[in-house]
Design an enzyme around this catalytic site. Structure first.
Site, PDB file in Angstrom:
ATOM      1  N   ARG A 262      77.805   3.462  -3.102  1.00 27.11           N
ATOM      2  CA  ARG A 262      78.776   2.991  -4.087  1.00 27.11           C
ATOM      3  C   ARG A 262      78.056   2.324  -5.252  1.00 27.11           C
ATOM      4  O   ARG A 262      77.137   1.532  -5.042  1.00 27.11           O
ATOM      5  CB  ARG A 262      79.752   1.992  -3.459  1.00 27.11           C
ATOM      6  CG  ARG A 262      80.597   2.583  -2.330  1.00 27.11           C
ATOM      7  CD  ARG A 262      81.520   1.558  -1.720  1.00 27.11           C
ATOM      8  NE  ARG A 262      82.164   2.083  -0.520  1.00 27.11           N
ATOM      9  CZ  ARG A 262      82.947   1.376   0.278  1.00 27.11           C
ATOM     10  NH1 ARG A 262      83.200   0.111   0.002  1.00 27.11           N
ATOM     11  NH2 ARG A 262      83.481   1.934   1.358  1.00 27.11           N
ATOM     12  N   ARG A 277      76.389  -6.922  -0.707  1.00 32.07           N
ATOM     13  CA  ARG A 277      76.963  -5.859  -1.540  1.00 32.07           C
ATOM     14  C   ARG A 277      75.838  -4.969  -2.048  1.00 32.07           C
ATOM     15  O   ARG A 277      75.159  -5.302  -3.009  1.00 32.07           O
ATOM     16  CB  ARG A 277      77.745  -6.481  -2.700  1.00 32.07           C
ATOM     17  CG  ARG A 277      78.683  -5.526  -3.414  1.00 32.07           C
ATOM     18  CD  ARG A 277      79.475  -6.251  -4.481  1.00 32.07           C
ATOM     19  NE  ARG A 277      80.322  -7.277  -3.923  1.00 32.07           N
ATOM     20  CZ  ARG A 277      81.538  -7.074  -3.417  1.00 32.07           C
ATOM     21  NH1 ARG A 277      82.037  -5.854  -3.405  1.00 32.07           N
ATOM     22  NH2 ARG A 277      82.246  -8.073  -2.929  1.00 32.07           N
ATOM     23  N   GLU A 349      84.235 -10.604   4.993  1.00 28.93           N
ATOM     24  CA  GLU A 349      84.784  -9.340   5.488  1.00 28.93           C
ATOM     25  C   GLU A 349      83.703  -8.471   6.125  1.00 28.93           C
ATOM     26  O   GLU A 349      82.626  -8.281   5.559  1.00 28.93           O
ATOM     27  CB  GLU A 349      85.428  -8.562   4.345  1.00 28.93           C
ATOM     28  CG  GLU A 349      86.001  -7.226   4.774  1.00 28.93           C
ATOM     29  CD  GLU A 349      86.210  -6.259   3.615  1.00 28.93           C
ATOM     30  OE1 GLU A 349      86.131  -5.047   3.860  1.00 28.93           O
ATOM     31  OE2 GLU A 349      86.425  -6.726   2.479  1.00 28.93           O
ATOM     32  N   SER A 352      87.717  -3.397   7.393  1.00 29.26           N
ATOM     33  CA  SER A 352      89.036  -3.269   6.783  1.00 29.26           C
ATOM     34  C   SER A 352      89.712  -2.068   7.430  1.00 29.26           C
ATOM     35  O   SER A 352      89.166  -0.960   7.403  1.00 29.26           O
ATOM     36  CB  SER A 352      88.907  -3.070   5.269  1.00 29.26           C
ATOM     37  OG  SER A 352      90.150  -3.147   4.635  1.00 29.26           O
ATOM     38  N   ARG A 391      76.514  -5.771   7.292  1.00 29.55           N
ATOM     39  CA  ARG A 391      77.190  -7.070   7.315  1.00 29.55           C
ATOM     40  C   ARG A 391      77.251  -7.650   8.721  1.00 29.55           C
ATOM     41  O   ARG A 391      77.270  -8.876   8.890  1.00 29.55           O
ATOM     42  CB  ARG A 391      78.587  -6.942   6.719  1.00 29.55           C
ATOM     43  CG  ARG A 391      78.561  -6.728   5.210  1.00 29.55           C
ATOM     44  CD  ARG A 391      79.916  -6.956   4.574  1.00 29.55           C
ATOM     45  NE  ARG A 391      79.837  -6.794   3.121  1.00 29.55           N
ATOM     46  CZ  ARG A 391      80.850  -7.037   2.297  1.00 29.55           C
ATOM     47  NH1 ARG A 391      82.011  -7.457   2.776  1.00 29.55           N
ATOM     48  NH2 ARG A 391      80.705  -6.878   0.996  1.00 29.55           N
TER      49      ARG A 391
END
Length: 426
Positions: A262, A277, A349, A352, A391
């Protein structure tokens, strides 16, 4: 993508649902209704011209018609033929306009989703585990990893620029151990079928799950219009693109490990420290295809599967129900799982899980036949992280750090680490 008929026939509902997502529901519905009226008008004109064409063609089958009348009929038929083409073009233009607009618009949230403007209005559902009380000042995962010699952000930056990480030695093995552990739990205990799919996919595939056209700026694209996947949800969901499935074959439950890519074009100003990130990261994904009647239950089950990984690793976490202003583009309902980080005294987070209902299935044309002789319906698709590997590694370094800089390996991972139980500074 939503059903245009449902929008036209339920205008007040459409306005309310899109308005709940912070959009101008009135303007959107007005635009779509106008396009639909143009489509209907063009269809009526097209059908009338076709009918007149059919009637006039009978002249050439009738005996005794004068040459002048036949010549006049030929001129009229030519005019009708041109008109029919124009009407057909108008129908296609209206249909393309409706589809193009719907491809840009997000899914409707379920009624059970709280209405809110941003993440501050998400609703905490439950918590698991008690955060560990440290008798020393906790260090961030990036500092811990660099000191252990298992993470190298400086070298990654020299190789690829910012937003990348190099894992070394036990760090690389810990990343691999987490991937294997997650896949084993999902396949052997949770009943998912493992998939390993392509990292490069077509524009049609990206469009099928809602990444395009909305998020093209976030994607990495090759010169021949192939895209690096932002998540294996894209390739796995599209395994059944264009298919008609049997009801008895549902639900389908898949899990897949992949690297994800991404640009994070909209991440300016957000926390980009360490593994938080990255442009390239690893994730174990869960994907389900099921019937409308069972999709809500499958979502709750998916959240439990993601939570099970954290519980087996002994990582405290909480579950949030996202409000309408914080949901993903394709989602009708989303739960986030956030893991506790002692160094920041906050949750982050790590998964999800979303029920997209028929939104993606309509874009990708994935249907099922409820019973023999019944009309096909669109399946409901679900996806969720099970978990984001980087993460999760970040959470382990943060939660299992010791005062001397070492990090204890969670017992569940030790068989995957060759029995290693502690990471120590070099």
């Amino acid at each position: 993508m939503l059903d245009p008929k449902n929008i036209v026939n339920n205008r007040e509902l459409a306005i309310e649902r899109w308005s709940a997502r912070g959009l101008d529901g009135v303007a959107i519905v007005t635009e779509l209704v106008q396009l639909d009226e143009q489509r209907k008008k063009a269809i009526l004109a097209h059908d009338a011209a076709k009918h007149r064409q059919s009637e006039l063609s009978e002249v050439f089958k009738t005996k005794g018609v004068s040459p002048a009348a036949l010549a006049e009929a030929r001129v009229t038929l030519k005019s009708l033929s041109d008109a029919i083409k124009e009407h057909a073009d108008a129908i296609k233009a209206a249909e393309d306009g409706i589809r193009g607009r719907l491809l840009e618009l997000p899914n409707w949230p379920q009624n059970s989703v709280p209405v809110g403007k941003d993440s501050s209005e998400n609703v905490e559902v439950r918590r698991w585990g008690t955060p560990r009380a440290l008798d020393f000042e906790a260090k961030g995962h990036d500092e811990v990893g660099v000191r252990l010699g298992i993470l190298d952000f400086e070298q990654a930056s020299r190789i690829s620029g910012s937003g990348f990480a190099v894992y070394r030695g036990a760090g690389a093995r810990l990343e691999r151990a987490l991937m294997m552990f997650m896949l084993d739990v999902h396949t052997e205990i949770h009943g998912f079928t493992e998939i390993y799919g392509p990292y490069l996919v077509t524009r049609e595939t990206m469009e099928g799950t809602g990444q395009l056209p909305k998020f093209e700026d976030d994607a990495f694209k090759t010169t021949d219009d192939l895209f690096l996947i932002p998540t294996s949800e894209v390739s796995v969901t599209n395994l059944h693109r264009g298919e008609l499935l049997a009801a008895e074959d549902l639900p389908k439950r898949y899990t897949a490990y992949s690297s994800c890519f991404r640009r994070e074009a909209g991440s300016y100003g957000k926390d980009v420290k360490g593994l938080t990130r990255l442009h390239q990261f690893q994730k174990v994904e869960m994907v389900k295809l099921t019937t409308p009647e069972t999709s809500d239950a499958e979502l709750e089950s998916m959240v439990a599967c993601a939570g099970s990984i954290l519980e087996r690793l002994g990582l405290p976490y909480r579950v949030l129900l996202l409000c309408t202003g914080d949901m993903g583009f394709s989602s009708a309902k989303t739960y986030d799982l956030e893991v506790w980080l002692p160094s920041t005294q906050a949750f982050r987070e790590v998964s999800s899980c979303s029920n997209c209902e028929s939104f993606q299935a309509r874009r990708a044309s994935i249907r099922y036949r409820p019973a023999a002789g019944e009309k096909p319906e669109f399946v409901h698709t679900l996806n969720g992280s099970g978990l984001a590997v980087g993460r999760t590694l970040m959470a382990i370094l943060d939660n299992y750090q010791q005062a001397d800089g070492s990090v204890v390996i969670p017992p569940a991972l030790r068989p995957y680490m060759g029995g290693l139980d502690v990471l120590r500074p070099a």
